[in-house]
Scaffold this active site. Structure first.
Site, PDB file in Angstrom:
ATOM      1  N   HIS A 135      63.813  36.078   4.133  1.00 55.17           N
ATOM      2  CA  HIS A 135      63.618  37.344   3.412  1.00 55.17           C
ATOM      3  C   HIS A 135      63.791  37.198   1.900  1.00 55.17           C
ATOM      4  CE1 HIS A 135      63.277  39.491   7.113  1.00 55.17           C
ATOM      5  NE2 HIS A 135      64.531  39.271   7.486  1.00 55.17           N
TER       6      HIS A 135
ATOM      7  N   ASP B 237      60.830  34.774  13.972  1.00 49.64           N
ATOM      8  CA  ASP B 237      61.903  35.757  13.847  1.00 49.64           C
ATOM      9  C   ASP B 237      61.339  37.152  14.117  1.00 49.64           C
ATOM     10  OD1 ASP B 237      64.839  35.856  12.269  1.00 49.64           O
ATOM     11  OD2 ASP B 237      63.698  37.712  12.119  1.00 49.64           O
TER      12      ASP B 237
ATOM     13  N   HIS C 160      61.970  39.870  12.597  1.00 48.05           N
ATOM     14  CA  HIS C 160      61.683  40.561  11.341  1.00 48.05           C
ATOM     15  C   HIS C 160      60.660  39.759  10.537  1.00 48.05           C
ATOM     16  CE1 HIS C 160      65.828  41.854  12.427  1.00 48.05           C
ATOM     17  NE2 HIS C 160      65.369  43.028  12.064  1.00 48.05           N
TER      18      HIS C 160
ATOM     19  N   ASP D 265      66.208  36.653  17.154  1.00 52.26           N
ATOM     20  CA  ASP D 265      66.510  38.069  17.305  1.00 52.26           C
ATOM     21  C   ASP D 265      65.404  38.857  18.010  1.00 52.26           C
ATOM     22  OD1 ASP D 265      65.079  37.423  15.023  1.00 52.26           O
ATOM     23  OD2 ASP D 265      66.318  38.589  13.658  1.00 52.26           O
TER      24      ASP D 265
END
Length: 308
Positions: free
Chosen positions: A122, A159, A161, A243
């Site tokens: 990120h 991931d 996200h 996740d």
């Protein structure tokens, strides 16, 4: 050959406030799960400042140093914090992926897994966010391209996200292909299919909430694997977030531990076809400790199997 596990105790010194999901116990559980496995264990070096400046501007690094507290916590945004040990941990995390690239391209290991924190996907060019300080996967790709002289490097991010930071850092890099699957809608809100990079070098694959392994496998078989074969990378970097697991508290995908084993196995098969099996994987998210350690172990076991 072998699979290298690259980590460092400094990564345990990045501490977040009580109750924060990106906690020290994440890496502790992973290392405990990986302890019985036959791995080439390597200490992560500190990345050099010039390594960080390969992807982040000097002003950004200076701002992080100013924000680092002598005690307690410095807060960058609503969920991204610095403790006194955070920058050393981040430099070790960046050093781990660089060492992984050097080992794999130098023939010291078939593939490598960087068990590090803080995570990285990120972190944008000049913005720390989403628990991330340095863009580790993008740095690994740029190091392979600029330092080792490769022509084509692929980054695959599974991931839950969206890897907005990696997308930002590689947006203008025509030598890199970024493929990222993510739950959508979900924070950070980016990752639409029309976000395809300056050179159509980015493939975003949004996955609907409550979808599971079957939908993921169909998307990877239908879109990801053909795109990788067309690109013919000389190295594959994996942003390995766990996740999307059905037990993770921060999202709503329903992947099983076996789904993470499958996706790793398939990427290893493709790497064997296209780039002599060369893969460097780096830890991103995953916040249920049992699901994280089980899925991460399954991921590394597939890397080990592919290295034989």
């Amino acid at each position: 050959m072998t699979t290298a596990l690259i980590t460092h105790a400094d990564c345990l010194d990045h501490v977040n406030p009580e109750g924060h999901p990106e906690r020290v116990a994440r890496l502790e559980h992973i290392l405990h799960a990986l302890e019985p496995l036959d791995l080439l264990r390597v200490g992560a070096p500190m990345a050099a400042e010039d390594d960080i400046l390969r992807i982040h501007p000097a002003a950004y690094l200076a701002d992080l140093r100013k924000a680092r507290p002598n005690e307690g916590f410095g807060q960058i945004d609503g969920d991204t914090f610095l403790s006194p040990g955070s920058l050393d941990a981040a430099f070790r995390a960046a050093g781990a992926v660089i060492r992984g690239v050097d080992m794999v391209l130098g023939g010291e290991a078939q593939n490598a897994f960087a068990a590090i924190r803080p995570p990285g996907h990120h972190a944008e060019t000049d913005t720390a966010m989403g628990f991330c300080l340095f863009g580790n996967a993008a740095l690994a790709a740029k190091h392979a391209l600029d330092h080792h002289g490769l022509s084509r490097v692929a980054v695959v991010d599974f991931d839950v996200h969206h890897g907005n930071g990696t997308q930002d850092l590689l947006w203008d890099e025509k030598r890199a292909l970024l493929i990222t699957s993510q739950q959508m809608p979900l924070w950070p809100g980016s990752g639409r299919v029309d976000e395809d990079g300056a050179y159509e070098n980015i493939l975003n694959i949004p996955l609907p909430p409550e979808s599971g392994g079957a939908e993921m496998r169909a998307a990877y078989q239908g879109q990801v694997f053909p795109r990788l074969r067309d690109f013919k990378p000389e190295l594959i970097i994996i942003s390995a977030g766990f996740d999307a697991h059905q037990d993770d508290p921060l999202a709503n995908l329903n992947w099983s531990t076996q789904d993470f084993a499958w996706i790793t196995q398939q990427l290893c098969i493709l790497a064997d076809e296209m780039c002599d099996g060369r893969i460097v994987s780096t830890l991103e998210g995953g916040y249920d400790l049992n699901a994280l350690s089980a899925a991460c172990k399954a991921h590394v076991e597939e890397l080990i199997e592919a290295s034989k």
